[in-house]
Write an enzyme that holds these catalytic residues in place. Structure first.
Site, mmCIF file in Angstrom:
data_model
loop_
_atom_site.group_PDB
_atom_site.id
_atom_site.type_symbol
_atom_site.label_atom_id
_atom_site.label_comp_id
_atom_site.label_asym_id
_atom_site.label_seq_id
_atom_site.Cartn_x
_atom_site.Cartn_y
_atom_site.Cartn_z
ATOM 1 N N GLU A 3 42.191 46.279 36.916
ATOM 2 C CA GLU A 3 41.935 47.207 35.794
ATOM 3 C C GLU A 3 41.210 48.579 36.613
ATOM 4 O O GLU A 3 40.595 48.389 37.504
ATOM 5 C CB GLU A 3 41.012 46.563 34.762
ATOM 6 C CG GLU A 3 41.487 45.705 34.105
ATOM 7 C CD GLU A 3 40.368 45.172 33.078
ATOM 8 O OE1 GLU A 3 39.507 45.741 32.879
ATOM 9 O OE2 GLU A 3 40.879 44.118 32.420
ATOM 10 N N HIS B 42 40.513 45.465 27.391
ATOM 11 C CA HIS B 42 39.462 44.960 27.832
ATOM 12 C C HIS B 42 38.249 45.487 26.862
ATOM 13 O O HIS B 42 37.293 45.952 27.105
ATOM 14 C CB HIS B 42 39.004 45.352 29.008
ATOM 15 C CG HIS B 42 37.833 44.487 29.922
ATOM 16 N ND1 HIS B 42 37.753 44.384 31.173
ATOM 17 C CD2 HIS B 42 36.897 43.621 29.156
ATOM 18 C CE1 HIS B 42 36.642 43.673 31.439
ATOM 19 N NE2 HIS B 42 36.141 43.067 29.934
ATOM 20 N N ARG C 67 37.872 37.725 32.506
ATOM 21 C CA ARG C 67 38.402 38.627 33.572
ATOM 22 C C ARG C 67 39.665 38.501 33.970
ATOM 23 O O ARG C 67 40.405 37.343 33.955
ATOM 24 C CB ARG C 67 37.524 38.394 34.936
ATOM 25 C CG ARG C 67 36.061 38.596 34.575
ATOM 26 C CD ARG C 67 35.614 40.317 34.515
ATOM 27 N NE ARG C 67 34.287 40.393 34.609
ATOM 28 C CZ ARG C 67 33.612 40.649 33.628
ATOM 29 N NH1 ARG C 67 34.111 40.699 32.378
ATOM 30 N NH2 ARG C 67 32.340 41.323 33.667
#
Length: 373
Positions: A237, A254, A208
Site C-alpha cells: 500500500e 484499509h 496487514r
C-alpha cells in the site's frame, strides 16, 4: 513543547493543544527536517518511524502511534535514543469486528446462505480477532481460534492449528505483521495454502496486506476455481496490485478500523499515555468528545432473526458503500490514500439505542445499545 502529528489524526488539537504547539504534517511523506525541534511525535501506520526519520530529532521524548499494529515503528531505535513509545492496542477492535460482520452479511445475501451454523476460523486471537469472534458467535457461527503465541502463553481459550482453521467455511485474518521467528506472519497465507483452499470458502483480511501473498492470490483467482474474497488490506500500500481488485467480492482501502469511535479512541489512548508519562492529569473524557450520531435511536417491533439483524447492521454501516467507492476510484493516481484521508464519517453500532420489548440478546452481544427489554 512542539507536538508533531499526522495530518489525518482526529482530536489532536482538542487533546494536546493545552500542552504546546500542535503541528500537522502529511504522515506518508514526513521528513527528518520536520522533526528537528519536535518534542512529541504522533503517527499512524503510514509513517515509517526509523533511524532516518529520527536523525535530526534531538529533542524527541515521546512517540505514539494511534494504531494496533507497530510494524512501522523501529522500537530498537527508539530504545537506543531513550525515546518513550506507546501504541493504541484495541483502539479500533470494535470497528474491525463490525466491518467483518457487515461483510459476512453481504456475502450471505449475495450467495444465498445463512451464517448460522457455519464455521469461522479466526487467525489471530488478540483484540481485533476476539472482537470478531464475539460478534460472529452472536450470529450463531461456530468460531475456531488459531493463535499459537497466545496458546503457548497459557491463554485458557480453546485453540486449533492453522491447518484446521483453514478448513473452516469462513476464514478471517487478524494478526500483526512479523517477518522473523517461528510464527512469522509475512505471507502466512502463501501460494501453497492458497492453492489448497476450496473454492466455496470465504476469506477475509483486515490485518496487514503482506499477510497474504497477493501475487499468488491473483493466480488462484484467475484459475477455474477462484476463492471468495473480502480484502481491506493489500501488499505494498498504496501501490497495490490493481489486477486483484476485480477478483474480490468486497474490496476496500484499509478502512476496516476507520469508525469515528475507532479513530477518536486511538488518539485518546495516546493522550492518556502522554499524560501518564509526563505527569499530567487526564481531564477530558472520550464520550464528551463524540458527536451524536445522525441515526441514534430506533424502535424494533420484530424478533431479531438474521434478516432483521442484517437490516439493522447495514443501516448503521453497509460495507458495500466503501466497496463501490473503492472500485470507482482506485484506478486514479493517488486515490488509495485520498480515500482514506477523506473517508466519510462512520459510526459504531453502540451509537444507536434500540427500543424493543423483544428478546435482544443478539443485539446486545453485537454491541448495540438496547433499552426496554
Amino acid at each position: 513543547m512542539k507536538i508533531v502529528v499526522d495530518e489525518n489524526m482526529p482530536l489532536a488539537e482538542a487533546l494536546f493543544a493545552e500542552f504546546g504547539e500542535v503541528v500537522r504534517v502529511p504522515g506518508r511523506t514526513m521528513t527528518a527536517e520536520q522533526l528537528a525541534d519536535a518534542d512529541i511525535l504522533l503517527v499512524r501506520s503510514v509513517t515509517k518511524v526509523n533511524a532516518a526519520l529520527l536523525s535530526q530529532a534531538t529533542n524527541l521524548k515521546f512517540v505514539g502511534t494511534a494504531t494496533i499494529g507497530t510494524d512501522h515503528i523501529d522500537k530498537a531505535v527508539l530504545a537506543e535514543k531513550g525515546i518513550n513509545f506507546t501504541s493504541a492496542p484495541g483502539c479500533n477492535k470494535v470497528s474491525v469486528g463490525e466491518y467483518i460482520i457487515s461483510a459476512l452479511l453481504v456475502m450471505a445475501e449475495k450467495y444465498q446462505f445463512s451464517l448460522s451454523g457455519l464455521s469461522l476460523g479466526v487467525i489471530g486471537a488478540g483484540n481485533t480477532g476476539t472482537a470478531v469472534a464475539e460478534r460472529a458467535s452472536a450470529l450463531g457461527i461456530e468460531v475456531k481460534l488459531c493463535d499459537p503465541l497466545k496458546e503457548q502463553a497459557g491463554d485458557p481459550r480453546s485453540f486449533v492449528s492453522y491447518d484446521e482453521a483453514l478448513q473452516c467455511d469462513l476464514i478471517s485474518f487478524h494478526v500483526p505483521l512479523s517477518r522473523e521467528g517461528e510464527h512469522a506472519t509475512f505471507h502466512l497465507l502463501d501460494k501453497k495454502y492458497i492453492q489448497a483452499l476450496r473454492s466455496e470458502q470465504i476469506l477475509l483480511n483486515a490485518s496487514r496486506g503482506e499477510v497474504w501473498d497477493n501475487q499468488a492470490m491473483l493466480l488462484r483467482q484467475q484459475s477455474a476455481e477462484p476463492l471468495l474474497l473480502v480484502m481491506d488490506v493489500w501488499e505494498n500500500e498504496p501501490d497495490i496490485l490493481h489486477e486483484l481488485v476485480p477478483y474480490t467480492d468486497i474490496a476496500t482501502p484499509h478502512i476496516a478500523g476507520y469508525s469515528l469511535e475507532g479513530k477518536y479512541r486511538g488518539t485518546y489512548m495516546l493522550y492518556e499515555a502522554f499524560c501518564q508519562q509526563f505527569g499530567y492529569t487526564v481531564t477530558k473524557q472520550l464520550k464528551q468528545l463524540l458527536p451524536v450520531a445522525d441515526i441514534n435511536a430506533l424502535t424494533l417491533n420484530a424478533n431479531t432473526d438474521e434478516v432483521v439483524l442484517k437490516k439493522l447492521i447495514h443501516l448503521v454501516y453497509d460495507v458495500r458503500r466503501d466497496d463501490a467507492r473503492f472500485r470507482h476510484q482506485i484506478g486514479l493516481p493517488g486515490r488509495f490514500d485520498e480515500m482514506r484521508k477523506k473517508y466519510p464519517e462512520r459510526r459504531e453500532w453502540s451509537s444507536v439505542t434500540i427500543s424493543s420489548e423483544q428478546n435482544n440478546d443478539e443485539l446486545v452481544k453485537l454491541g448495540f445499545s438496547v433499552s426496554g427489554n
